[in-house]
Motif scaffolding. Structure first.
Motif, short mmCIF file in Angstrom:
data_model
loop_
_atom_site.label_atom_id
_atom_site.label_comp_id
_atom_site.label_asym_id
_atom_site.label_seq_id
_atom_site.Cartn_x
_atom_site.Cartn_y
_atom_site.Cartn_z
N ASP A 11 0.85 -1.19 0.00
CA ASP A 11 0.00 0.00 0.00
C ASP A 11 0.89 1.24 0.00
N THR A 12 1.59 1.43 -1.12
CA THR A 12 2.57 2.50 -1.22
C THR A 12 2.16 3.59 -2.19
N ALA A 13 0.94 3.56 -2.66
CA ALA A 13 0.48 4.54 -3.66
C ALA A 13 0.71 5.99 -3.23
N PRO A 14 0.51 6.36 -1.95
CA PRO A 14 0.75 7.76 -1.56
C PRO A 14 2.21 8.20 -1.73
N LEU A 15 3.12 7.23 -1.84
CA LEU A 15 4.54 7.55 -1.97
C LEU A 15 5.04 7.49 -3.41
N LYS A 16 4.15 7.11 -4.32
CA LYS A 16 4.55 7.00 -5.73
C LYS A 16 5.05 8.35 -6.24
N GLY A 17 6.20 8.32 -6.90
CA GLY A 17 6.80 9.54 -7.41
C GLY A 17 7.68 10.26 -6.40
N LYS A 18 7.61 9.82 -5.15
CA LYS A 18 8.44 10.42 -4.11
C LYS A 18 9.63 9.54 -3.75
N LEU A 19 9.45 8.23 -3.86
CA LEU A 19 10.51 7.26 -3.59
C LEU A 19 10.63 6.33 -4.78
N ASN A 20 11.83 5.82 -5.02
CA ASN A 20 11.99 4.83 -6.09
C ASN A 20 11.30 3.54 -5.70
N MET A 21 10.51 3.01 -6.64
CA MET A 21 9.79 1.76 -6.42
C MET A 21 9.94 0.87 -7.64
N ASN A 22 9.72 -0.43 -7.43
CA ASN A 22 9.72 -1.33 -8.58
C ASN A 22 8.34 -1.32 -9.23
N GLU A 23 8.18 -2.09 -10.29
CA GLU A 23 6.93 -2.09 -11.05
C GLU A 23 5.73 -2.58 -10.25
N LYS A 24 5.96 -3.31 -9.17
CA LYS A 24 4.86 -3.82 -8.34
C LYS A 24 4.53 -2.89 -7.17
N GLY A 25 5.29 -1.80 -7.03
CA GLY A 25 5.02 -0.83 -5.98
C GLY A 25 5.82 -1.02 -4.70
N TYR A 26 6.78 -1.95 -4.72
CA TYR A 26 7.64 -2.14 -3.54
C TYR A 26 8.73 -1.07 -3.55
N ILE A 27 9.05 -0.52 -2.39
CA ILE A 27 10.03 0.55 -2.27
C ILE A 27 11.44 -0.03 -2.33
N GLU A 28 12.29 0.59 -3.14
CA GLU A 28 13.68 0.15 -3.27
C GLU A 28 14.51 0.73 -2.13
N ALA A 29 15.37 -0.12 -1.55
CA ALA A 29 16.25 0.32 -0.46
C ALA A 29 17.52 -0.51 -0.50
N ASN A 30 18.58 0.04 0.09
CA ASN A 30 19.82 -0.70 0.18
C ASN A 30 19.84 -1.53 1.47
#
Length: 80
Positions: A11-30
């Motif tokens: 449930d990351t839709a509110p963060l779309k365009g603000k954080l890098n995400m993959n095509e399924k909407g998971y947030i990318e992190a190191n």
């Protein structure tokens, strides 16, 4: 902190365009749980690569909390 129960779809839709995400909407992190935005950390089921288990989320949370604390300490030291 924000804790989101997501089931099988992040449930990351509110963060779309603000954080890098993959095509399924998971947030990318190191491995330090740092996102594409300095000072923003992510953990648990919304993180790309997570196995969506409580134990993984707890471990991610411990890492994210530790790294966020370091970030704040460094930021404060720079601003003095």
């Amino acid at each position: 902190g924000v804790f989101v129960a997501i089931g099988r779809t992040p449930d990351t839709a509110p963060l779309k365009g603000k954080l890098n995400m993959n095509e399924k909407g998971y947030i990318e992190a190191n491995e330090k749980m740092e996102t594409s935005v300095p000072g923003v950390f992510v953990c648990g089921d919304v993180r790309q690569g997570s196995i969506a288990q409580i134990s993984t989320a707890v471990g991610d949370g411990a890492i994210a909390g530790t790294e966020a604390s370091k970030y704040v300490l460094i930021l404060n030291a720079k601003n003095k």
